[in-house]
Design an enzyme around this catalytic site. Sequence first.
Site, PDB file in Angstrom:
ATOM      1  N   ASP A 308       0.857  -1.178   0.000  1.00 39.57           N
ATOM      2  CA  ASP A 308       0.000   0.000   0.000  1.00 39.57           C
ATOM      3  C   ASP A 308       0.901   1.238   0.000  1.00 39.57           C
ATOM      4  O   ASP A 308       2.131   1.140   0.080  1.00 39.57           O
ATOM      5  CB  ASP A 308      -0.947  -0.018   1.210  1.00 39.57           C
ATOM      6  CG  ASP A 308      -2.243   0.737   0.940  1.00 39.57           C
ATOM      7  OD1 ASP A 308      -2.221   1.697   0.136  1.00 39.57           O
ATOM      8  OD2 ASP A 308      -3.285   0.385   1.525  1.00 39.57           O
ATOM      9  N   GLU A 514     -10.713   6.505   4.505  1.00 34.35           N
ATOM     10  CA  GLU A 514      -9.741   5.839   5.377  1.00 34.35           C
ATOM     11  C   GLU A 514      -9.910   6.273   6.841  1.00 34.35           C
ATOM     12  O   GLU A 514     -11.026   6.415   7.328  1.00 34.35           O
ATOM     13  CB  GLU A 514      -8.320   6.054   4.832  1.00 34.35           C
ATOM     14  CG  GLU A 514      -8.171   5.435   3.436  1.00 34.35           C
ATOM     15  CD  GLU A 514      -6.743   5.375   2.933  1.00 34.35           C
ATOM     16  OE1 GLU A 514      -5.858   4.954   3.698  1.00 34.35           O
ATOM     17  OE2 GLU A 514      -6.529   5.723   1.748  1.00 34.35           O
TER      18      GLU A 514
END
Length: 631
Positions: A308, A514
């Site tokens: 990521d 997020e």
Amino acid sequence: MAKISMLLVGVWLLGSWTGLLDAEYMKYKDPKQSIDTRVEDLVSRMTLEEKIGQMLQIERKYASADLVKKYFIGSVMSEGGSIPAPQASAETWINMVNEFQKGALSTRLGIPLFYGIDAVHGHNTIYKATIFPHNIGLGATRDPELIKRIGAATALEVRATGIQYVYAPCIAVCRDPRWGRCYESYSEDPKLVQAMTEIIPGLQGDVPEILPKGVPFISGKEKVLACAKHYVGDGGTIKGIDEYDTVIDRDVLMRIHMPAYFNSISKGVATIMVSYSSWNGVKMHANHELITGFLKNTLHFKGFVISDFEGIDRITSPPHSNFTYSVEAGVSAGIDMFMNPKLYIEFIDDLTMLVKNKFIPMSRIDDAVSRILWVKLMMGIFENPFADYSLTRYLGIQEHRQLAREAVRKSMVLLKNGQYADNPLLPLPKKVSKILVAGSHADNLGYQCGGWTIEWQGVSGNNLLRGTTILTAVKNTVDPETKVVYKENPDAEFVKSNGFSYAIVVVGEHPYAEMHGDNMNLTIPEFGPETITNVCGATKCVVIIISGRPVVIEPYVSIIDALVAAWLPGSEGQGVADVLYGDYGFTGKLPRTWFKSVDQLPMNVGDPHYDPLFPFEFGLSTKPTKAFYPA
């Protein structure tokens, strides 16, 4: 003189034979060779510096054609909201991607790069793109064939901008709606998430039957590389805290969070992204057992594993506090490509040192590079490295907007319809004297689309998006003689004094993405409850909740006549009006449990303490009022 002539002829012959030998051994450039042969040939020619360059994906803001050439960079990407220019056209995007590609092709071996972007509900960073419902809404449709068509449409719009790689789908199984990424999850139920992996053949194309299972596949220039994420257990963290620890035994991990990866691999997914989160205290970016041991060796995944964004930096706490260790841990765990957007030279230096000092074997580097090159050769980018300008016509086309509208109406979940079952409010009548539309989300495309839209955290208002707000959709649908009054937060006296036939209240969450969406109370933001109380206490009302997850609604249900969970429907708000007014029936079913109180969380279907406000799979149905043919 004759001796000199013979010497020159000999030199010429030697040069010719050398050229022939070079041509013979440049097998990686020959599309008639097998991919395995081409990969083996190319890796054998590469220096360590060239190999490490292929393992990097850097951010466009810190990249240039010259830097791509200098460091042999394998991939460039856009982080959330990173664009070449405000409201950039498809042609502007293509020009940028092609410029990076020129840098890659001018290297010694001419290995092309690919460009990556988050396209998680359509091509969501791009001005004028079609914005589809977020995954939680798609889960409510329970329609894998629809999701496959959305994948194909998304792929076309991504290719319209010259981009070949998307960080989608998110196949997380969100087990706690307090998690800020819960809307990126199709469901709390692993079986439903498995069904929704049908988006992968939509994005990449159907895997031919002759290919073995687990081999990455992309079927042509109108398709993109997909990325199943975030491996693994991202949706199971304690209290839904983003990037935190998933504390469960291996059986639960395999039963809840792993199954959709089985489906993704069998459908030829090209890449898998590792999760920021931990499993029982071990950071996934450093988990050799699950990345190499299980994913690569047990499941026989043949694509490449990508980190990521700055994922290995977060192996340590605080992040980036011992980067050399993080590089060693991430590479040794089995990650192949590293999203190091800015500090890529540090990565190059550290990994070079680690290999030269035998902390990391060359075989691990060759495995990573071989996987990346295999995918590049499979996707045909060696033969067609540059973007096709003819595809620009697909960005935001009406056909895709109609598909998004279909997805919106199929994702609507009707939770209540009338105070009594024999007296439903929906479908609403189109021809009445006057109606009220109220609420913060009624005329706001940004709120309607949610996070990961234009910007990482989403936007507010109607200026940066093309689409239809719910207010506009209502005006488009009702009879021309019906007066539509819009007031964002009316007081009760205003509602009572105007004699409205009914009201439509649209409220919900503001955009987030997020960790910024982690929320321990899950209440509707300020003025939402007030609008519901003022309007529904004074006239018949339907309340539409725009949210990325269930929110606290129980205190208001008794005064609401009809209640709709609309999730984050995206740009095509006309799909909401389609079902409100009976042109189509409500068919959506809850993809996750709607709690009574946050004190019950986490609570998922099958739990011993299961006592929901609305259970998993709940959803009332209505029938269309008449045959309807959309314009």
